[in-house]
Design an enzyme around this catalytic site. Sequence first.
Site, short mmCIF file in Angstrom:
data_model
loop_
_atom_site.label_atom_id
_atom_site.label_comp_id
_atom_site.label_asym_id
_atom_site.label_seq_id
_atom_site.Cartn_x
_atom_site.Cartn_y
_atom_site.Cartn_z
N ARG A 38 0.82 -1.22 0.00
CA ARG A 38 0.00 0.00 0.00
C ARG A 38 0.85 1.27 0.00
O ARG A 38 0.42 2.31 -0.49
CB ARG A 38 -0.92 0.02 1.22
CG ARG A 38 -2.02 -1.00 1.17
CD ARG A 38 -2.69 -1.12 2.50
NE ARG A 38 -1.70 -1.40 3.55
CZ ARG A 38 -1.97 -1.61 4.83
NH1 ARG A 38 -3.21 -1.56 5.24
NH2 ARG A 38 -1.02 -1.86 5.70
N HIS A 88 11.95 -22.23 5.64
CA HIS A 88 13.33 -21.92 5.24
C HIS A 88 14.34 -22.93 5.78
O HIS A 88 15.45 -23.02 5.29
CB HIS A 88 13.71 -20.48 5.60
CG HIS A 88 14.03 -20.24 7.04
ND1 HIS A 88 13.06 -20.11 8.00
CD2 HIS A 88 15.20 -20.11 7.69
CE1 HIS A 88 13.63 -19.91 9.17
NE2 HIS A 88 14.93 -19.90 9.02
N LYS A 117 18.10 -24.90 4.04
CA LYS A 117 19.45 -24.87 4.62
C LYS A 117 20.26 -26.05 4.06
O LYS A 117 19.82 -27.20 4.09
CB LYS A 117 19.38 -24.97 6.15
CG LYS A 117 18.86 -23.70 6.82
CD LYS A 117 18.86 -23.85 8.33
CE LYS A 117 18.06 -22.75 9.01
NZ LYS A 117 18.78 -21.50 9.18
N GLU A 154 18.13 -20.72 20.40
CA GLU A 154 18.46 -19.37 19.96
C GLU A 154 18.91 -18.55 21.17
O GLU A 154 18.33 -18.69 22.25
CB GLU A 154 17.25 -18.69 19.34
CG GLU A 154 16.77 -19.36 18.08
CD GLU A 154 15.62 -18.59 17.47
OE1 GLU A 154 15.90 -17.64 16.73
OE2 GLU A 154 14.46 -18.91 17.78
N ASP A 195 5.79 -21.36 16.18
CA ASP A 195 6.86 -20.63 15.49
C ASP A 195 8.00 -21.55 15.04
O ASP A 195 8.60 -21.33 13.99
CB ASP A 195 7.41 -19.55 16.44
CG ASP A 195 8.38 -18.61 15.77
OD1 ASP A 195 8.01 -18.03 14.74
OD2 ASP A 195 9.53 -18.48 16.26
N HIS A 254 9.65 -25.95 11.49
CA HIS A 254 11.08 -26.21 11.25
C HIS A 254 11.55 -27.52 11.90
O HIS A 254 12.20 -28.33 11.26
CB HIS A 254 11.93 -25.06 11.81
CG HIS A 254 11.53 -23.71 11.29
ND1 HIS A 254 11.07 -23.52 10.02
CD2 HIS A 254 11.53 -22.49 11.87
CE1 HIS A 254 10.81 -22.24 9.83
NE2 HIS A 254 11.08 -21.58 10.95
N LYS A 305 13.94 -19.63 22.94
CA LYS A 305 14.62 -18.34 22.78
C LYS A 305 15.32 -18.01 24.09
O LYS A 305 14.94 -18.49 25.15
CB LYS A 305 13.62 -17.26 22.42
CG LYS A 305 12.99 -17.50 21.04
CD LYS A 305 12.49 -16.23 20.41
CE LYS A 305 11.85 -16.47 19.06
NZ LYS A 305 12.78 -16.60 17.95
#
Length: 500
Positions: A48, A182, A186, A220, A239, A244, A344
């Site tokens: 937009r 994704h 890898k 992470e 997530d 994954h 995390k």
Amino acid sequence: MNSKPENTCIVIFGASGDLTQRKLMPAFYHLFANGLMPDEFAILGVSRSALDDLAFRDKILAALSSQEEDEPAKRDSFCERLHYQPLNTADVADYAELKTRLDVLCPQSATGGNTLYYLATPPSLYGIIPGCLAAHGLNVESPGWKRLVVEKPFGYSLASAESLDSEIHRHFQEHQLYRIDHYLGKETVQNLLVFRFSNGMFEPLWNRNFIDYVEITGAEFLGVEGRGGYYDGAGAVRDMLQNHLLQVLAMVAMEPPAAINADAMRDEAAKVLQSLQPLTEAHLKHNLVLGQYTASTVRGQVLRGYREENGVADDSRTETYVGLKLFIDNWRWQGTPFYVRTGKRLPTRVTEVVIHFKKTPHPVFGNTALANKLIIRIQPDEGIVISFGLKRPGAGFEAKEVTMDFRYEELGETNMLTAYERLLHDSIKGDATLFARSDAVKACWKYVQPILEYQQNPQALFGYACGTWGPKEADELLQRDERKWRFPCRNLTNTEYCEL
Ligand code: NDP
Ligand code: BG6
């Protein structure tokens, strides 16, 4: 990876957004700089924001300026192929302008009508855009192919994923769909297949008879950074685990495909995901640990707790850690536990798979029986370590554990493609092998759905301080089975001096 893809027109929905600047454009640029983009291509950015071609090119140039290769001429040449069309993606009437623009920008004489649509908008638009494209005939595969790349998240629950799938399938067929995960892009995840299926010595041992248990870790160090608003509605199960980690698990556990092509490979991956032992409430009670990080000081850095992050509710019960013991109900894996964890604000960023082989049946050398380990490091310090027993030098016959290692950097390959580069290139070439298929995505959602429901249980969340390996209950998950998690360091072969 050498042949050039066919000439293509690429339309990115969500062109003014973060993903486009940080991942997509750098990936397209690298492909271009390495001669892997089609001879004729145009990228039309759509969102937009009131930009024109020049303003959009400036924005992308700024995003590319941090790239290692400093080749202004190449960058300029790339940017000349970028265009922009302001459009409200949610408004079907606006697509008439898109059609007109495409007719001018990508005449069929140059691209043969081939068009790749990339959905990088908020997920609420993923079900709307295909219908709007179809209303203007922009999904019709004649002349040329039409493909739709869909970013994650693909759904929010089993029901929403199914409904999104049927919405998209009303206008695009499965062969036109490329769902991004994704992790599948890898290099080291793909190597799981090559390692398993091109070596005669591992595959005969790769089953319940020789493997004691398997660990999969996706850790992470970063917290939710600027994405608190999104993350608070998602959590670690949606997530990371649902997509994954389950895809990595599928690569570890699948049967050898008859060939490496999209159908054969995705058939085998889907079979594993469909064989996951369904999670009952009783199983979850003893075998699932959910955690949320709390404030702490790590290596001198004061880190705030999850509930203090921007965009996160003060009383949020969203999990930033999940640890799960799971089983696969098939001949190869019956009874072999897989321990999976992701979180995390753990001590370091590391993704790895550890295969623990069964111990020798009798400790003839006096000390405890040894168990061989195979550590497949997906990131960082990508590589593989095998541990085995050796005679401790000196008197007697005492066995000692030693390791042999391989590191990707030893290959000296400077031209490895990043996950997004690989996936974008494959989608332009029409190779869907590394994209999640409808049945696999549904199997993953079906599998985690009981966890999403179990989370309503108020006892289900444990705190852990930033910089620790998650709640102590996650350690107990293995201790109960007289096992323990491997504590990986950033450096693959370092086992004594980790980050903390
Ligand atoms: P942003 O919020 O940064 O960007 C969203 C984009 O969508 C903007 O370009 C916005 O532009 C556009 N947009 C929103 N509403 C409309 C509309 N009605 N019509 C046209 N354009 C619209 O999000 P991200 O780039 O971070 O993420 C995009 C998608 O990719 C999300 O679904 C996310 O889950 C996924 N993703 C993102 C990752 C990341 O690292 N950022 C990683 C993995 C997945 P404008 O306001 O100008 O219209
Ligand atoms: C994304 C998640 O899909 O994957 C992020 O949304 C996570 O929360 C990221 O940080 C991890 O990816 P990688 O490639 O850094 O391991």
